[in-house]
Design an enzyme around this catalytic site. Structure first.
Site, PDB file in Angstrom:
ATOM      1  N   VAL A   1      -4.317  -3.479  -2.259  1.00 41.66           N
ATOM      2  CA  VAL A   1      -4.406  -4.711  -1.482  1.00 41.66           C
ATOM      3  C   VAL A   1      -3.776  -5.841  -2.290  1.00 41.66           C
ATOM      4  CG1 VAL A   1      -5.970  -6.365  -0.385  1.00 41.66           C
ATOM      5  CG2 VAL A   1      -6.511  -3.928  -0.354  1.00 41.66           C
ATOM      6  N   CYS A   2      -3.027  -6.698  -1.594  1.00 33.91           N
ATOM      7  CA  CYS A   2      -2.511  -7.918  -2.181  1.00 33.91           C
ATOM      8  C   CYS A   2      -1.639  -7.586  -3.399  1.00 33.91           C
ATOM      9  CB  CYS A   2      -3.696  -8.828  -2.527  1.00 33.91           C
ATOM     10  SG  CYS A   2      -3.301 -10.529  -2.934  1.00 33.91           S
ATOM     11  N   THR A   3      -1.869  -8.245  -4.516  1.00 39.40           N
ATOM     12  CA  THR A   3      -1.053  -8.006  -5.706  1.00 39.40           C
ATOM     13  C   THR A   3      -1.466  -6.751  -6.462  1.00 39.40           C
ATOM     14  OG1 THR A   3      -2.440  -9.587  -6.909  1.00 39.40           O
ATOM     15  CG2 THR A   3      -0.356 -10.400  -5.991  1.00 39.40           C
TER      16      THR A   3
END
Length: 200
Positions: free
Chosen positions: A105-107
């Site tokens: 998820v995300c970075t």
């Protein structure tokens, strides 16, 4: 039986793992089949996350059960410190090779890039970090999708998008109707996504 292993580390973004944790654990409860989710960290000490939440891991990198799903959250730590932590990146590479699915998820996608599983794949990350990730090379950043599936690697945009991708994953593992039951249980209905700017 499905075992989900969620990596946590200092400055991980809370909802990046708590959102999927909710999806995975509700899925386990509804299936009542021995599925489980565990938090895994480099050390057994409490982990302080990006907004200050402290969590206690269930296992360390050396003592966790075999994982069917490896989950990697984002946050400041995922794009600054942890990509340069060979202990973490080596563990991700080794564990991802054995898992059926890898989910970020995300970075968290930066960590998958540093460790290898994201290289040569289509991926998603937080909108503010898309250019930075793309500049690392050997990756195709998809900018207009909440989550992207490439082989057995699932990556998503920031924070709440991890719930979307986690629901897709439990649907892939256990069927779409089951995923719909999980979504209903957690009352996740993000459309329309934002009405606070509308007059009451």
């Amino acid at each position: 039986m499905t075992t989900y292993g969620l990596l946590v580390f200092d400055d991980a973004e809370e909802l990046d793992f708590v959102g999927p944790w909710e999806v995975f654990t509700v899925s386990a409860r509804l299936r009542d089949s021995g599925d489980r989710a565990v938090l895994i960290a480099e050390r057994p000490d409490p982990v302080r996350c990006n907004k200050g939440l402290r969590v206690l891991p269930d296992h360390t990198l050396d003592d966790h059960p075999p994982l069917d799903v490896l989950h990697v959250p984002g946050g400041q730590g995922a794009r600054t410190v942890q990509p340069h932590n060979a202990v973490i990146t080596d563990w991700i590479a080794k564990t991802a090779a054995r898992a059926d699915w890898v989910h970020a998820v995300c970075t968290g996608t930066f960590l998958l890039h540093a460790a290898g599983p994201a290289r040569g794949r289509r991926v998603a990350t937080h909108w503010s970090q898309e250019d930075t990730l793309e500049a690392l090379g050997d990756v195709t950043v998809v900018r207009d999708a909440r989550y992207v599936v490439d082989g057995n690697v699932v990556t998503s945009q920031g924070v709440s998008a991890g719930i979307d991708s986690a629901l897709w994953l439990v649907g892939r593992l256990h069927g779409r109707e089951h995923a719909r039951q999980v979504r209903r249980y957690i009352q996740y209905d993000p459309a329309p996504p934002y009405l606070a700017d509308e007059p009451v």
